[in-house]
Design an enzyme around this catalytic site. Structure first.
Site, PDB file in Angstrom:
ATOM      1  N   TRP A 104       0.908  -1.327  -0.143  1.00  0.00           N
ATOM      2  CA  TRP A 104      -0.025  -0.112  -0.007  1.00  0.00           C
ATOM      3  C   TRP A 104       0.848   1.287  -0.064  1.00  0.00           C
ATOM      4  O   TRP A 104       1.733   1.391   0.869  1.00  0.00           O
ATOM      5  CB  TRP A 104      -0.739  -0.200   1.073  1.00  0.00           C
ATOM      6  CG  TRP A 104      -1.993   0.723   1.371  1.00  0.00           C
ATOM      7  CD1 TRP A 104      -3.327   0.376   1.489  1.00  0.00           C
ATOM      8  CD2 TRP A 104      -2.050   2.068   1.740  1.00  0.00           C
ATOM      9  NE1 TRP A 104      -4.098   1.499   1.483  1.00  0.00           N
ATOM     10  CE2 TRP A 104      -3.653   2.484   1.842  1.00  0.00           C
ATOM     11  CE3 TRP A 104      -1.092   3.275   1.781  1.00  0.00           C
ATOM     12  CZ2 TRP A 104      -4.058   3.808   1.746  1.00  0.00           C
ATOM     13  CZ3 TRP A 104      -1.456   4.395   2.043  1.00  0.00           C
ATOM     14  CH2 TRP A 104      -3.044   4.807   2.087  1.00  0.00           C
ATOM     15  N   ASP A 123       3.874  -5.091   4.481  1.00  0.00           N
ATOM     16  CA  ASP A 123       3.353  -5.965   5.512  1.00  0.00           C
ATOM     17  C   ASP A 123       4.423  -7.082   5.710  1.00  0.00           C
ATOM     18  O   ASP A 123       5.156  -7.524   4.753  1.00  0.00           O
ATOM     19  CB  ASP A 123       2.316  -6.817   5.111  1.00  0.00           C
ATOM     20  CG  ASP A 123       0.936  -5.837   5.435  1.00  0.00           C
ATOM     21  OD1 ASP A 123       1.175  -4.785   5.875  1.00  0.00           O
ATOM     22  OD2 ASP A 123      -0.079  -6.090   4.931  1.00  0.00           O
TER      23      ASP A 123
END
Lengths: 182, 140
Positions: A104, A123
């Site tokens: 993101w 992540d």
């Protein structure tokens, strides 16, 4: 307005009395060309290119300067657990996890210099939920149908395991402008 | 006289600055990093089975349908930038991750036409375009 009008009239009349037209035109032309050329000069342009951008300043007092606090400036759109509380750091994954290459990406403003920076929320995947330092700021985040600015989905793409552990916030460069969703 | 002339020239110079673009110029690389690289990655390789690779992207330009596909693809068509910036971005992407620049290059007008026509099944179209291309050097 009358005073302004008189001031301009006086200035231009005085100038007309004391100067030749040719020299005036030469200087006026120089000013116009020079002025128009200024924005074309390569001054500081390099700093705007993310590929050549330097590091963001980190000399910030308080929570906005603490990578283990949700208010840390880079976490403006985070929704997850801070890797800096889970055995990693704000830019590196804890041992035993793998950083997802698909991420993101958005922008956050750095209070140290007032500039927007492009931030990648990668992540770290491969171990169960870390469970520490949960943060949910979501500035500039969008619903799931706007997938590339959504942080509710699991971003463990491109990794061996899809098990989410925690998130990091990596600076990719200076943003010439903030992300349009803000 | 010199002081007045200097003041006037300064005023002209200031006006010419106002006439310059108010917003700093945004490079295609900047737009790629902010709007594309999260999924397609900085090196354009994407992720197998999830995100298409951009390596060799210029091969789509061999047909008019492929040229339109590169703009109608969901991530491209919906990128939150103007037609002008999207045209510059895609001209840069094709060179950065392909071999040949678009000829002619994408323009804002062309991009505006194609991004207004969404694809019903981009995956199917991509597969068909690649199947009609040389099979020996398909992008991953």
């Amino acid at each position: 307005m009358i005073l302004l009008d008189r001031w301009f009239e006086g200035m231009t009349r005085g100038l007309a009395r004391r100067s030749g037209r040719r020299s005036f035109l030469a200087r006026l032309g120089l000013g116009l060309v020079g002025g128009a050329a200024v924005p074309l000069l390569p001054v500081a342009r390099a700093a705007q290119d993310p590929a050549r951008a330097g590091a963001a300043p980190e000399n910030i007092d308080g929570p906005a300067g603490d990578p283990q606090d949700c208010e840390y400036w880079r976490y403006c759109a985070i929704d997850g657990l801070l890797c800096s509380c889970c055995g990693g750091s704000h830019t590196s994954c804890p041992p035993g996890t793998e950083m997802a290459p698909v991420t993101w990406v958005g922008t956050c403003r750095n209070p140290a210099d007032g500039k927007d920076y492009i931030i990648s929320y990668n992540d770290c995947c491969g171990k169960t939920f870390c469970g520490r330092c949960f943060c949910n700021r979501n500035e500039g985040e969008r619903p799931a149908y706007h997938w590339y600015r959504n942080n509710d989905i699991n971003w463990c793409y491109g990794t061996k395991s899809q098990i989410y552990h925690c998130s990091v916030a990596v600076v990719l460069g200076v943003a010439v402008e903030g992300q349009p969703e803000k | 006289m010199r002081a007045e002339l200097r003041r006037l020239l300064l005023a002209v110079w200031c006006v010419s600055l106002i006439g310059a673009p108010a917003v700093a110029e945004v490079s295609p690389r900047h737009d790629y990093v902010l709007h594309c690289s999260g999924c397609h990655r900085a090196d354009g390789t994407g992720a197998p089975d999830d995100i298409p690779s951009l390596i060799g992207i210029d091969r789509f330009l061999r047909s008019p349908e492929g040229r339109a596909y590169l703009i109608r693809a969901p991530g491209v068509a919906q990128a939150p930038v103007s037609d002008e910036r999207l045209a510059a971005l895609m001209n840069w992407v094709v060179v950065e991750f392909g071999a040949d620049a678009p000829s002619p290059g994408y323009t804002a007008v062309e991009v505006g036409v194609w991004r207004a026509r969404p694809l019903r099944d981009p995956t199917e179209l991509r597969a068909r375009l690649l199947a009609s291309d040389a099979p020996s050097d398909e992008p991953r």
